[in-house]
Design an enzyme around this catalytic site. Sequence first.
Site, PDB file in Angstrom:
ATOM      1  CD  GLU A  79      -1.330   0.120   3.711  1.00  0.00           C
ATOM      2  OE1 GLU A  79      -1.447  -1.012   4.446  1.00  0.00           O
ATOM      3  OE2 GLU A  79      -2.185   0.967   3.841  1.00  0.00           O
ATOM      4  CB  CYS A 111      -2.455  -4.109   6.398  1.00  0.00           C
ATOM      5  SG  CYS A 111      -1.958  -2.465   6.818  1.00  0.00           S
ATOM      6  CG  HIS A 233      -2.757  -6.259  10.482  1.00  0.00           C
ATOM      7  ND1 HIS A 233      -1.351  -5.945   9.685  1.00  0.00           N
ATOM      8  CD2 HIS A 233      -3.360  -5.136  10.723  1.00  0.00           C
ATOM      9  CE1 HIS A 233      -1.510  -4.786   9.559  1.00  0.00           C
ATOM     10  NE2 HIS A 233      -2.602  -4.025   9.952  1.00  0.00           N
TER      11      HIS A 233
HETATM   12  N1  CAA Z   1       1.604   4.130  30.576  1.00  0.00           N
HETATM   13  C1  CAA Z   1       1.099   2.983  29.926  1.00  0.00           C
HETATM   14  N2  CAA Z   1       0.061   3.113  29.130  1.00  0.00           N
HETATM   15  C2  CAA Z   1      -0.289   4.327  28.596  1.00  0.00           C
HETATM   16  C3  CAA Z   1       0.085   5.508  29.005  1.00  0.00           C
HETATM   17  C4  CAA Z   1       1.309   5.316  29.926  1.00  0.00           C
HETATM   18  N3  CAA Z   1       1.766   6.682  30.371  1.00  0.00           N
HETATM   19  N4  CAA Z   1      -0.246   6.571  28.436  1.00  0.00           N
HETATM   20  C5  CAA Z   1      -1.072   6.126  27.533  1.00  0.00           C
HETATM   21  N5  CAA Z   1      -1.179   4.569  27.722  1.00  0.00           N
HETATM   22  C6  CAA Z   1      -2.040   3.666  26.761  1.00  0.00           C
HETATM   23  C7  CAA Z   1      -3.396   4.111  26.724  1.00  0.00           C
HETATM   24  O1  CAA Z   1      -4.189   3.482  27.640  1.00  0.00           O
HETATM   25  C8  CAA Z   1      -3.857   3.274  25.602  1.00  0.00           C
HETATM   26  O2  CAA Z   1      -3.881   1.884  25.814  1.00  0.00           O
HETATM   27  P1  CAA Z   1      -5.294   1.042  25.924  1.00  0.00           P
HETATM   28  O3  CAA Z   1      -5.911   0.990  24.575  1.00  0.00           O
HETATM   29  O4  CAA Z   1      -5.006  -0.348  26.307  1.00  0.00           O
HETATM   30  O5  CAA Z   1      -6.314   1.914  26.945  1.00  0.00           O
HETATM   31  C9  CAA Z   1      -2.711   3.024  24.545  1.00  0.00           C
HETATM   32  O6  CAA Z   1      -1.546   3.693  25.501  1.00  0.00           O
HETATM   33  C10 CAA Z   1      -2.711   4.137  23.641  1.00  0.00           C
HETATM   34  O7  CAA Z   1      -3.016   5.538  23.866  1.00  0.00           O
HETATM   35  P2  CAA Z   1      -4.065   6.358  23.584  1.00  0.00           P
HETATM   36  O8  CAA Z   1      -5.493   5.531  23.672  1.00  0.00           O
HETATM   37  O9  CAA Z   1      -4.310   7.689  24.134  1.00  0.00           O
HETATM   38  O10 CAA Z   1      -4.432   6.509  22.024  1.00  0.00           O
HETATM   39  P3  CAA Z   1      -3.097   7.162  21.040  1.00  0.00           P
HETATM   40  O11 CAA Z   1      -3.073   8.539  21.043  1.00  0.00           O
HETATM   41  O12 CAA Z   1      -1.695   6.884  21.181  1.00  0.00           O
HETATM   42  O13 CAA Z   1      -3.514   6.707  19.560  1.00  0.00           O
HETATM   43  C11 CAA Z   1      -3.997   5.201  17.795  1.00  0.00           C
HETATM   44  C12 CAA Z   1      -3.501   5.224  19.362  1.00  0.00           C
HETATM   45  C13 CAA Z   1      -5.192   5.894  17.512  1.00  0.00           C
HETATM   46  C14 CAA Z   1      -4.178   3.488  17.478  1.00  0.00           C
HETATM   47  C15 CAA Z   1      -2.696   5.595  16.840  1.00  0.00           C
HETATM   48  O14 CAA Z   1      -1.454   4.911  17.067  1.00  0.00           O
HETATM   49  C16 CAA Z   1      -3.121   5.565  15.485  1.00  0.00           C
HETATM   50  O15 CAA Z   1      -3.903   6.485  15.010  1.00  0.00           O
HETATM   51  N6  CAA Z   1      -2.393   4.489  14.776  1.00  0.00           N
HETATM   52  C17 CAA Z   1      -2.645   4.423  13.354  1.00  0.00           C
HETATM   53  C18 CAA Z   1      -3.903   3.538  13.128  1.00  0.00           C
HETATM   54  C19 CAA Z   1      -3.562   2.227  13.445  1.00  0.00           C
HETATM   55  O16 CAA Z   1      -2.804   1.504  13.740  1.00  0.00           O
HETATM   56  N7  CAA Z   1      -4.882   1.436  13.336  1.00  0.00           N
HETATM   57  C20 CAA Z   1      -5.078  -0.057  13.699  1.00  0.00           C
HETATM   58  C21 CAA Z   1      -6.268  -0.706  13.212  1.00  0.00           C
HETATM   59  S1  CAA Z   1      -6.077  -0.398  11.365  1.00  0.00           S
HETATM   60  C22 CAA Z   1      -4.969  -1.315  10.689  1.00  0.00           C
HETATM   61  O17 CAA Z   1      -4.775  -2.367  11.144  1.00  0.00           O
HETATM   62  C23 CAA Z   1      -4.528  -1.198   9.525  1.00  0.00           C
HETATM   63  C24 CAA Z   1      -2.999  -0.453   9.604  1.00  0.00           C
HETATM   64  O18 CAA Z   1      -2.145  -1.244   9.681  1.00  0.00           O
HETATM   65  C25 CAA Z   1      -2.989   0.961   9.798  1.00  0.00           C
END
Ligand code: CAA
Length: 390
Positions: A79, A111, A233
Amino acid sequence: MTIGIDKIGFATGRYRLDMENLAQSRGVDADKFSKGLLLDALSITPITDDIVTLGASAANSILTEDDKAMIDMIIVATESSIDQSKAAAVYIHKLLGIQPFARSLEFKEACYSATAALNYAKLHVEKHKKAKVLVIASDIAKYGINTPGEPTQGSGSVAMLVSQNPRLLEIHDDNVAQTRDIMDFWRPNYSTTPFVDGMYSTKQYLDMLKTTWAEYQKRSGKTLADFSAFCFHLPFPKLALKGLHKIMDKRLPDRKKETLKANFDASIIYSRQIGNIYTGSLFLGLLSLLENSNSLQGGEQIALFSYGSGAVAEIFSATLVSDFKKQLQTNRKEQLNQRQSISVADYEKLFFEEATLDAFGNANFANYATNDFYLSAIKEHQRIYEAKHG
Ligand code: CAA
């Protein structure tokens, strides 16, 4: 006759960005990345690497001259394509010296498409028993500086040789796919980075897993008890861990649950060090499982969950061939440790450098660390690849 994966190879960017440094630079608690996402480092590529160089290098690590004489199809699943018309597989065909009477093409659906490519390869070998098909999942995952997806970037390519009587994994005919027209992650032609609804994408991933797994169990009559491992994945390993919890059958004996969890941990070892490699992530998880599991034996079954945003999901399964370990590498971790660690400032320059073309479509690049092949220049809008000597 059995058909499946005979060999599996891997290549990744030669530079490493440590998550601790990224966390510090972005003003984020380091535990968010190491515990919240289960990521320790990302593989970073310079401008002289792309899906062709990574894909050719991954395949080069496994192919013999005999293989090259037998391969009659090369499919690159990606992709992060480099051309809207010409397939990356055509460049790779030449770089590897595959015999000329071969079909070379590219597959796309986020993916997911390497799973479809494997399926097509299998159908081809069913009809042409002596044929070998090279399936390459190759991507560079770029979300951009300071975006939510930034800590889940990465780069890498998994090459799989599909043949009859495979020595690694026999692939079954039990695939169940699901399609949903959703906008969780997409990249229009005019954008170098994707548009992402991150939280929505994680919900869709987990729901597609749950519903596809329910349908898979109904159609195949299999349950989690039939499998020694479940590969997912891996956009980031924590999401897959949530997936494992979602499908875990509480009625399973504790020992079975422990085996599934231990094998899950083995399957995320490489991704924790590399990040997301999009099409290859599921198969990097499989490679990590096979090279790091302490318990897997020939004859045991593995389930695989493929997910591509947009979205298409698929679950299928495979049986390990006895002596499968002979087909694997034992020094992968050392190779990963040899990547050059870079600062956040250097990563921002290296990963996001764009070619500056002159009026005639020419560009030259600085020397960077790459694998067996690299992009040496662009001449009159044509990408020029070379093999690294020595
Ligand atoms: N200590 C420990 N854990 C902590 C923490 C700390 N100090 N601060 C935050 N966390 C944890 C949160 O609790 C959360 O865990 P849980 O989900 O278990 O509660 C985790 O860290 C992530 O934190 P946030 O929920 O605040 O989220 P974020 O702002 O980091 O964003 C995301 C997460 C939206 C997935 C972002 O990484 C993103 O946009 N990623 C790209 C999209 C993606 O990967 N999507 C996956 C599905 S799509 C797919 O599979 C296709 C592909 O390959 C893209």
